[in-house]
Structures are given as C-alpha cells and as structure tokens.
Scaffold this motif. Sequence first.
Motif, PDB file in Angstrom:
ATOM      1  N   PHE A 140     -44.948  11.460 -26.140  1.00 54.41           N
ATOM      2  CA  PHE A 140     -45.972  10.414 -26.108  1.00 54.41           C
ATOM      3  C   PHE A 140     -46.827  10.551 -24.849  1.00 54.41           C
ATOM      4  O   PHE A 140     -48.059  10.540 -24.908  1.00 54.41           O
ATOM      5  CB  PHE A 140     -45.295   9.042 -26.155  1.00 54.41           C
ATOM      6  CG  PHE A 140     -46.236   7.909 -26.426  1.00 54.41           C
ATOM      7  CD1 PHE A 140     -46.622   7.612 -27.723  1.00 54.41           C
ATOM      8  CD2 PHE A 140     -46.744   7.144 -25.383  1.00 54.41           C
ATOM      9  CE1 PHE A 140     -47.505   6.571 -27.971  1.00 54.41           C
ATOM     10  CE2 PHE A 140     -47.629   6.109 -25.632  1.00 54.41           C
ATOM     11  CZ  PHE A 140     -48.002   5.814 -26.930  1.00 54.41           C
TER      12      PHE A 140
ATOM     13  N   GLY B 131     -48.816   1.757 -29.871  1.00 52.77           N
ATOM     14  CA  GLY B 131     -47.630   2.458 -29.373  1.00 52.77           C
ATOM     15  C   GLY B 131     -46.873   3.156 -30.482  1.00 52.77           C
ATOM     16  O   GLY B 131     -45.649   3.242 -30.455  1.00 52.77           O
TER      17      GLY B 131
ATOM     18  N   GLU C 118     -44.755   2.981 -24.570  1.00 50.57           N
ATOM     19  CA  GLU C 118     -44.723   4.373 -24.103  1.00 50.57           C
ATOM     20  C   GLU C 118     -43.302   4.910 -23.964  1.00 50.57           C
ATOM     21  O   GLU C 118     -43.075   6.103 -24.062  1.00 50.57           O
ATOM     22  CB  GLU C 118     -45.488   4.511 -22.785  1.00 50.57           C
ATOM     23  CG  GLU C 118     -44.966   3.600 -21.693  1.00 50.57           C
ATOM     24  CD  GLU C 118     -45.758   3.729 -20.404  1.00 50.57           C
ATOM     25  OE1 GLU C 118     -45.928   4.868 -19.943  1.00 50.57           O
ATOM     26  OE2 GLU C 118     -46.207   2.694 -19.880  1.00 50.57           O
TER      27      GLU C 118
ATOM     28  N   SER D  89     -51.914   4.985 -29.663  1.00 48.91           N
ATOM     29  CA  SER D  89     -51.093   5.616 -30.688  1.00 48.91           C
ATOM     30  C   SER D  89     -51.491   7.060 -30.909  1.00 48.91           C
ATOM     31  O   SER D  89     -52.559   7.507 -30.483  1.00 48.91           O
ATOM     32  CB  SER D  89     -51.222   4.844 -32.014  1.00 48.91           C
ATOM     33  OG  SER D  89     -50.642   3.573 -31.886  1.00 48.91           O
TER      34      SER D  89
ATOM     35  N   SER E 117     -40.522   9.991 -25.647  1.00 52.61           N
ATOM     36  CA  SER E 117     -41.402   9.435 -24.615  1.00 52.61           C
ATOM     37  C   SER E 117     -42.164  10.556 -23.897  1.00 52.61           C
ATOM     38  O   SER E 117     -43.325  10.380 -23.529  1.00 52.61           O
ATOM     39  CB  SER E 117     -40.601   8.594 -23.625  1.00 52.61           C
ATOM     40  OG  SER E 117     -39.583   9.386 -23.055  1.00 52.61           O
TER      41      SER E 117
ATOM     42  N   PRO F  28     -41.816   4.624 -28.327  1.00 52.24           N
ATOM     43  CA  PRO F  28     -42.844   4.596 -29.367  1.00 52.24           C
ATOM     44  C   PRO F  28     -42.195   4.503 -30.752  1.00 52.24           C
ATOM     45  O   PRO F  28     -41.130   5.067 -30.981  1.00 52.24           O
ATOM     46  CB  PRO F  28     -43.563   5.926 -29.186  1.00 52.24           C
ATOM     47  CG  PRO F  28     -42.627   6.805 -28.432  1.00 52.24           C
ATOM     48  CD  PRO F  28     -41.767   5.901 -27.602  1.00 52.24           C
TER      49      PRO F  28
END
Lengths: 372, 382
Positions: free
Chosen positions: A248, A339, A358, A323, A245, A361
Amino acid sequence: MSKDYMAIFNLAEDESDIKALTAKRSIASVPIGSRFRVIDFMLSNVVNAGVTNVGIFTDTNSRSLVDHIGDGKPWDLNRKNDGLFLFNHRLLDIANFDTKILQNNMEYLFRSQSDSVILTSSYMVCNIDLKKVIKSHESSGADVTVVYTETNNADREFLNCYTVEVDEEHHAVTGIGKNIGYIPHASICMEIFILKKNMLISLIQENARNRKFNDFYALLLSKLKVLNFNAYKFEGYVSCINSKSGYFKANMDMLNQDVSRELFQSERPIYTKIKDEPPTIYVNGCSVSNSLVADGTIIRGTVRNSIIGRFAVVEEGAVVENSIILQNVRVCSGAHLSGAIIDKNVVISENAQFRGDEYFPTIVEKRNIYLP
Amino acid sequence: MARKNMIAMILAGGQGSRLSPMTKVMAKPAVSFGGKYKIIDFALSNCSNSGIDTVGILTQFKPQALNSHIGIGTPWDLDRVHGGVAMLPPYMSEQGGDWYKGTANAVYQNLTFCDQYDPEYLLILSGDHIYKMDYREMLSQHIAANAAATIAVINVPIEEASRFGIMNTDSDGKIVEFEEKPKHPKSTLASMGIYIFTYRTLREYLIRDAENPDSDNDFGKNIIPAMLANGETLVAYEFKGYWKDVGTIQSFWEANMDLLSVDNEVRLFDTSWKLFTQVKVRPSQYIGTDAVISDSIITEGCYVDGEVRHSILFPGCRVEKGARIVDSIIMEDTVIEGNVIVNKAIVLEGSHIKASNVIGDGNEIAVIEAHTVLEPNFSGKI
C-alpha cells in the motif's frame, strides 16, 4: 563491461504477509504503480546496466508472471545470444528451497558465458544504477558485494528482511541478522548480490553435499567469516513489497513527485508490458486529484489520492479515495472506497462501501473472469 | 511460397501540404492523432484486426518519421515469417528510376512485390484516414458479387458531395459511373479511397495504364474509368461507420475533437477493435491536487495540475498549476507553464510555453510549430 555479468532472479520470496494478492500470482507479478508489475523495477535495473542474460527462477504459480514477461521483448531481452531464461519449479513451499532450485538448474550456470552474477529478488522496488554497484564491486576486489539501505522505519517496513552490520569506513560487512521490527534504525539487505559465477556454483555444490541451508541468502551470508564482503550503500528510494501495508505504502509513495521522478527518470526507464490501451478519458463532472491513472480508463466519478489501473472504470457518483484499484476494475455509481485495494476484474456494486487504512488496507481479491 | 488470399498496399506518399506545419518534417500518415496514435495506425490496425498479415507501405515524401514509427511492424503484429510489413519507396533499376507518378503507378512499380505473394485480391488503402473498418466484410461482398473491383463508399451530405469522387450506382449496387468532384452530383456515395481488386485483373490494367503516356496513373482518374469503360463489374460497398479524411487543419482538429466522448463514433474506447501503435515506455499520468479536468483525453507520462477542458494531451505533457487549456490539442512532451491560456490551438510536440502567454483566440485554430519555446509574456506574432 556488463557482458561479463548475468542476472539471476531468485523469486523464492516470502508471501506469507501478502497472501491476498498472491493467491494466483507471485509477488513478482503483483501489479503496482497503476501500470507496472513488481518485477519491472529490478528487471529494468539489470537491463539498464547492460545485462543481456537474465535467468528467472520461479515456481509453478507463475501463469501471471509468464504472461507478463513473455519473451522479454519489452525489456529488450528477446535476444538470439543470451536473453531471457525462465525456470519454473515444482515445489510446494518455494520460500525454503531456493538452493535446491539453483542446484537443479546448474547447467544454465555452466553454459552461460558471463563470469559474474548479479543475484537478486524482485520485491525491493527501486531505480538503482547497477553500473555503480558493479564498479564498486570491481574496485573493492571483494568476493561478494551486498547492496543495503539504511532506514529509520525498520519497526514498520522491511519486516523479516535480512539486516547487515556494516563497517562504513571500510565498506565491509561485519555481521548479519533479521529485521524483526524491534528497533527503527537498521541497515537492510536489499537482496542484491554480486559474486563470481564459479563461487556461486561451488557454494551450491557444497551445500548440496552437507544440506545445511535451504535459503540461498542465508547460505551466502553464513560465509561472512570466510569470504570477503563489500557493502554498497544505496542512497535512493526503496520500498519493500512483502506485506499488504508495504504494498500500500509503495503505491502511495509514487504520488510523491520526488519519488516518482526518481523511480521513472528517463535515463534509466522502467519497462513493462504494452497492452495497447486507448488513452484515458475524463468525462464532464469527474473530479480527480493527486492520483496516478493508467491509460485505458474511463473516469466519471471522484478520485482522490489513489492509484488507478489500466482499463478501470469509475462511474458517476462513485468515490475512490486513498485506494488502489487494479486493471479492469469497475466501481459502480454510489460506491465508496477508502483505504482499499481492489484486485483485477472486480466489479464494486452500486453503493457498496469498502474501508481500510494504510496499515490494514481492505483487500478485495481478484475475480476470475470466467465467474459471474 | 504459399499464396495469400489478400494483401494490402497502403498509399502513404502524400505530402499533406494543407496540414503544414504538421507535415513540415514528416509525411501526413506519420502525423500524431488522438492522444497516442499516428494517423496511419488506423489503416494498419484495421489490417491487423481484419486478419491481413501482408502489408506494403508506399512511401515517397519525407518517409523517415514513418519508417521509424513502423519499424518491422511489431505493434501491429506484422513482424511475420511469411509476409509482414514492407516499406516500399521508389527505387532505381538498370533502366533508371522514377518517382511514383500517381497512386496507380506506385502500385505498378511494386508489382514484383505483390507477385511474390500471388494474392487472389489486392486491398488498396490510404494512410491518412480515420476510421475502424473490417475489410473482411468488404471482401465477402466483393467475392459474392464476383466483381473486378469493389470501392468502399460513404454517404455524404449532398452539399459536400462535390468535394469527393462520387459513385453513381444502379439498384444492385453496381457502379455505372464515376465522377471526380462533380459540380452537379447525381448521388451522395463518396469514394473513401479504399479498393479491393481481383489482383489478376488489376495487374493487366496497371500494365496497360503504364504504357499510356497521357495517363495520370491514378486509381480514381484512370484505372476505375478504364475498368468501367471495359464493362468490368465494379461494385460499391457502403460503409456505415465513422470515416474522416484529415486533409486540413480544420478537419484534423474536428476529427480529434470527435473523440472527446466515451461513446464517440470512432469507437476509440472499443477494445474489441484495438488501435495499435508504437509505444514509448512512460509512467502513468499524474493528476495533481489543483487539476480540473473535463471532457478530455490524457495519456501516459502526463503531469496535469492545471485546468484542461475539452482537449487532448499527448504522452509526456506537463500542464502546470494555473494553466488553462480549452478546445486544444497538445502534442508529445510539451510543457505548458502556469498562467498560460491555450484556447483552440494545436501545439506541436516538444514545445515549451512559458508563463503568462495566451495562445489562440477561441475562433481561428492557432498552430504552434514543433519545438517552439515561448518566453514568458511573449506578445509578438506566433
């Protein structure tokens, strides 16, 4: 000034929460921001401060890192005097043995002419002016300077990072701990330290005798009562790449123009390996918004709020939203990503769907190009 | 030193006055092209991809931009222990010195450079052509034909043939006659200005040519006709791919526009024959929420939040919300503010077009000089 400073990268980084991306590489060489690798940020930071002697201590899972760093030319580190030194180490669980790695490469420390060391990890992504940190270190007269950042999101970010308690008035470190995500507000240690080379050597030698610590930062911070610690507060943007995360979020943050301006400001550029990709072509019918796109890609489909890596192809009718797709990925017609993190060389087949968010992912792992 | 099989000499001294104002401060080979390249990158990358590791670049007119672009040749893998890239400007000697009087004279003045590699073959190239070509294929034909010279030719439409140097060949591809810009062309095989010579033979012709005070010291006008007259074997090598001499604003614009499809003839996106160039480090391009982009090429460091159609953006350009760019070429670090319309224009590097300007009428190609700052609502003559 910075000739007196060398930099040591300690890549004994905790990969336990980001394993899907580090099966074949270290955190340092995970692709980020559509054309960079994680280490590019801190490596550029030390180079931008005028440091020309950089030692990188890593483990044997370093094919990708060595391929990326090469002889250090993109960072101007292919020098006759000093330059880049890469130390591969054969250890099964590197995260707990960094004192040992430093100890085994003591000769490098002895031979280097700099008398101070900037000791750092790679996974704190930021654009920090280390000249200011050096100045603060020198004027404080402290033994050790620790760079930290204050956050109100410690319950979600910077998990398992060291925390420091700081006497703000005196810029002194009064305590240490670990962020277990219990309370949102914390002062996070950014794992950037400055200290004298001789002190580093004697700490390692002392530890070699009594074998108290495997983790060098723990060893250093244990000297809180004995040594003089100067705390330097970094006010800029920083994100921590030690979880899926976190990775991301760091990528998505780069879509924010304020973050992007700060990270990629021209006075202290972030350098990376050149791949001679052609420019990107946007074909009639494509739709792209709020996205970061690397060169060498071909876009025919729809891309929203996403990070697109070099040489990626998004076919007609494909949708990529929220993404991250890395180098050489092909998203075939009708596929829908949301995602998702798609690692290098993957082909997302027609009409395939991958969804995540988020916090969780969906990751499609790197494909070996020799496999079908 | 070990002998080299073939080395290349690139003619990069031309002024390119018909490309003005692009060539105001630099030689034509240093002019930007195709989103992130300079024109000379094509010849240099072709050399690199063809396995040629020794390249001399003959410069004369305003070479500074070219010098800094090429450096020690690292992007083209031409920073080599034995060979590599060498910039060869005119020089002084004990007997005085001369400018390069013609293409052949430029090579003649650098025979010492060539001699140190003692090459079997010498490849002569122009620094201002857009094409991807494997010189090894041309060399194999040259060797098989046991020729003194091989000249690359391309088939052009008959109505255009009188703009070129035309090769008249026999059925075996041997050149029997060369006509420079003939009024009534007998063939459509135009010289591309790419020659492979057997070096020892060429060397003698260059020396003889230099002794002739009436000569223009030019490959096309003097050396090739002299070789033909002496009965040397000259062969045409027919090149089938895309080739363009970007000599004028119109052809420069067209050649750029030719890139705007994935399967363009230049094969820009064919990574098996990469184009190399000197790259300044920049972040990836950011495309904003209000951007509308179609049939366009965009590259590193760009920020696009406006409309871009059938256009090329060079690194570091900023196209703000409400701007509209059509059929245009926007060069490095240019800012186009909101409510600006750019229609069929070439905006040179470092320009700043402030709000509510209109550039170009969609018919004639408008050219905005480098580092132009246009104030909002500027309505005077550009």
